[in-house]
Scaffold this motif. Structure first.
Motif, PDB file in Angstrom:
ATOM      1  N   ASN A   1       0.846  -1.198   0.000  1.00  0.00           N
ATOM      2  CA  ASN A   1       0.000   0.000   0.000  1.00  0.00           C
ATOM      3  C   ASN A   1       0.880   1.246   0.000  1.00  0.00           C
ATOM      4  O   ASN A   1       0.996   1.941   1.008  1.00  0.00           O
ATOM      5  CB  ASN A   1      -0.935  -0.003   1.214  1.00  0.00           C
ATOM      6  CG  ASN A   1      -1.933   1.142   1.180  1.00  0.00           C
ATOM      7  OD1 ASN A   1      -2.268   1.647   0.108  1.00  0.00           O
ATOM      8  ND2 ASN A   1      -2.403   1.566   2.353  1.00  0.00           N
TER       9      ASN A   1
ATOM     10  N   LYS B   1       2.002   5.032  -0.689  1.00  0.00           N
ATOM     11  CA  LYS B   1       1.238   6.286  -0.621  1.00  0.00           C
ATOM     12  C   LYS B   1       1.036   6.907  -1.995  1.00  0.00           C
ATOM     13  O   LYS B   1      -0.047   7.356  -2.337  1.00  0.00           O
ATOM     14  CB  LYS B   1       1.946   7.279   0.303  1.00  0.00           C
ATOM     15  CG  LYS B   1       1.913   6.892   1.771  1.00  0.00           C
ATOM     16  CD  LYS B   1       2.568   7.970   2.622  1.00  0.00           C
ATOM     17  CE  LYS B   1       2.507   7.604   4.095  1.00  0.00           C
ATOM     18  NZ  LYS B   1       3.160   8.636   4.949  1.00  0.00           N
ATOM     19  N   ASN B   2       2.094   6.952  -2.777  1.00  0.00           N
ATOM     20  CA  ASN B   2       2.013   7.538  -4.122  1.00  0.00           C
ATOM     21  C   ASN B   2       2.641   6.561  -5.118  1.00  0.00           C
ATOM     22  O   ASN B   2       3.763   6.771  -5.589  1.00  0.00           O
ATOM     23  CB  ASN B   2       2.742   8.884  -4.169  1.00  0.00           C
ATOM     24  CG  ASN B   2       2.119   9.909  -3.251  1.00  0.00           C
ATOM     25  OD1 ASN B   2       1.088  10.481  -3.553  1.00  0.00           O
ATOM     26  ND2 ASN B   2       2.759  10.144  -2.100  1.00  0.00           N
TER      27      ASN B   2
ATOM     28  N   ASN C   1       8.138  12.592  -2.971  1.00  0.00           N
ATOM     29  CA  ASN C   1       7.730  11.261  -3.414  1.00  0.00           C
ATOM     30  C   ASN C   1       8.130  11.033  -4.863  1.00  0.00           C
ATOM     31  O   ASN C   1       8.253  11.968  -5.653  1.00  0.00           O
ATOM     32  CB  ASN C   1       6.218  11.043  -3.206  1.00  0.00           C
ATOM     33  CG  ASN C   1       5.362  11.875  -4.133  1.00  0.00           C
ATOM     34  OD1 ASN C   1       5.332  11.624  -5.335  1.00  0.00           O
ATOM     35  ND2 ASN C   1       4.659  12.873  -3.586  1.00  0.00           N
TER      36      ASN C   1
ATOM     37  N   ASN D   1       7.936   1.586  -4.163  1.00  0.00           N
ATOM     38  CA  ASN D   1       6.871   2.541  -4.493  1.00  0.00           C
ATOM     39  C   ASN D   1       6.075   2.152  -5.731  1.00  0.00           C
ATOM     40  O   ASN D   1       5.309   2.970  -6.246  1.00  0.00           O
ATOM     41  CB  ASN D   1       7.469   3.940  -4.677  1.00  0.00           C
ATOM     42  CG  ASN D   1       7.792   4.607  -3.357  1.00  0.00           C
ATOM     43  OD1 ASN D   1       6.939   5.237  -2.739  1.00  0.00           O
ATOM     44  ND2 ASN D   1       9.020   4.451  -2.904  1.00  0.00           N
TER      45      ASN D   1
END
Length: 444
Positions: free
Chosen positions: A29, A31-32, A184, A252
């Motif tokens: 999961n 974030k970005n 990010n 990511n």
């Protein structure tokens, strides 16, 4: 301590048999999250840095036959180590029923589950790995500050006024602060894509210069004396390895499984990277021979417009790479150590931006304080990269496979032991050569 390790091992053994249906990728999961194309752009940008410009010089220390063969061998070894590292981290996630574990956490868990003789290293695993990763990528950022400032200086000296390179370093602080404030990788993806486009145009211009009026290949040496190979090894490994950024990119991803598939992002990306490194190294050495300089941009005509355009392009791409490489240092320091000390979550963004500002200023100070930074960082690079890119992945797989076995004739154990020996030998020899170079430079 021994009871804790024993209990951990028992718990892990129980989980191995009961978590075969758990897929960490399905529970990731981010974030970005980045899509596959954004990830591919990041991979290319992380793997193709200023080191590629030194490939003709590296080939001059190996010969064109040795250069091609050894570059491919080192590249494939680096790729194999990345695969076993990410694969071992996946197995540990599966055992612990967690979506993701970092490199340092994986080393700790692996040592807990590995051979008893190695379990004494458990307490130092996390700070040791994190320290190496943060320090190495911080060092790369210092080199990038010097490279960007020197590229700008060459242009300004040619067309405007002659300034000390330190003044140019001062000028680029604000742009570096701006791009480093992007926290990010998803927002950095468009910059990486643009940088890759500039890189390939820049390489095209360089190839135009080095492929014109080539001398007879017989004027170049197919093999160099073995005493020059450590410098070649250090240059190629430094150019190819970006293990911290590569792991951060995978963390990511929206679809991390696509990263390590046989026709996945990492394999395709490394094919392109290796092809580019071999091509530029071979033709650059063919063109300039032993006169190939540390950056091939110094060999091409300095006063011509295309050559000046190349310098602009590489300054821009290095500027973007600064944010990617520094991401690792900032992420480790903030996410793992500093964020826990501030309970007011509403101010975390501010504090992280302050930390990133401090990192930029420290890289600037180091770049100014040390006259020839590349010599010192080649020492750190030879030492750190042999450990991070070769020794740690091999050691981790030895530990992860300890309970399950190493396959027929223990072939996995034998391969990993060979990697450990190669990494130790390359690290020791590369470190020794770097120290000798530093001593020689200081004595001049």
């Amino acid at each position: 301590m021994q009871n804790d390790i024993k209990n951990d091992s028992i718990v892990c053994s129980e989980k191995i048999s009961s978590t075969d249906d758990y897929d960490p990728h399905m529970h990731r999961n981010a974030k970005n999250p980045t899509n596959n194309w954004q990830t591919f752009a990041h991979f290319l940008k992380a793997s193709i840095g200023t080191g590629v410009l030194a490939m003709p010089s590296a080939f001059a220390h190996a010969g064109y036959v040795n250069g091609i063969v050894l570059t491919l061998i080192i590249g494939l070894l680096a790729l194999y180590c990345l695969h076993i590292l990410i694969g071992s981290m996946y197995v540990l996630c599966k055992r612990q029923r967690v979506p993701y574990v970092s490199f340092s956490e994986a080393m700790k868990l692996g040592l807990q589950q590995g051979p008893p003789a190695l379990r004494c290293l458990v307490p130092i695993a996390i700070p040791f790995v994190d320290g190496f990763l943060a320090f190495y990528h911080f060092g790369i950022c210092c080199v990038y500050v010097v490279f960007i400032a020197e590229s700008i200086k060459q242009l300004v000296d040619e067309y405007f006024v002659t300034w000390d390179v330190r003044l140019h370093m001062c000028i680029i602080i604000i742009p570096l602060l701006l791009i480093f404030s992007i926290r990010n990788l998803k927002l950095l993806a468009p910059f990486s894509s643009a940088a890759n486009l500039l890189l390939f145009v820049g390489f095209g211009i360089i190839l135009y210069y080095i492929c014109s009026n080539l001398p007879p290949l017989s004027d170049r040496k197919p093999f160099e004396h073995y005493t020059k190979l450590p410098t070649f090894f250090g240059t190629v490994l430094f150019a190819l390895e970006a293990v911290g950024v590569i792991l951060a990119i995978e963390e990511n991803m929206a679809t991390p499984r696509a990263y390590v598939q046989p026709c996945g992002i990492m394999n395709w990306g490394m094919c392109i990277v290796l092809s580019l490194y071999v091509f530029l190294g071979f033709f650059g050495y063919w063109k300039y021979g032993d006169e190939a300089l540390g950056s091939v941009t110094l060999n091409i005509p300095q006063s011509e417009i295309p050559a000046q355009v190349v310098k602009i392009f590489f300054a821009i791409t290095t500027y973007i790479s600064y944010a990617l490489q520094g991401y690792v240092t900032a992420h480790i320091l903030w996410s793992k150590y500093l964020s826990k000390r501030f309970k007011d979550v509403s101010k975390h963004t501010l504090y992280e931006l302050i930390l990133r500002t401090v990192i930029v200023l420290l890289t600037f100070c180091c770049a100014i304080a040390i006259p020839d930074l590349s010599l010192f960082l080649s020492l750190v690079g030879s030492f750190c990269l042999s450990i991070l890119g070769l020794i740690f992945p091999a050691l981790l797989q030895i530990c992860v496979q300890y309970e399950r076995g190493y396959g027929p004739y223990n072939y996995k154990l034998i391969i990993n032991l060979l990697l450990l020996i190669f990494g130790l030998f390359g690290g020791i020899v590369g470190t020794y050569v770097s120290i000798v170079d530093i001593i020689n430079a200081l004595s001049k």
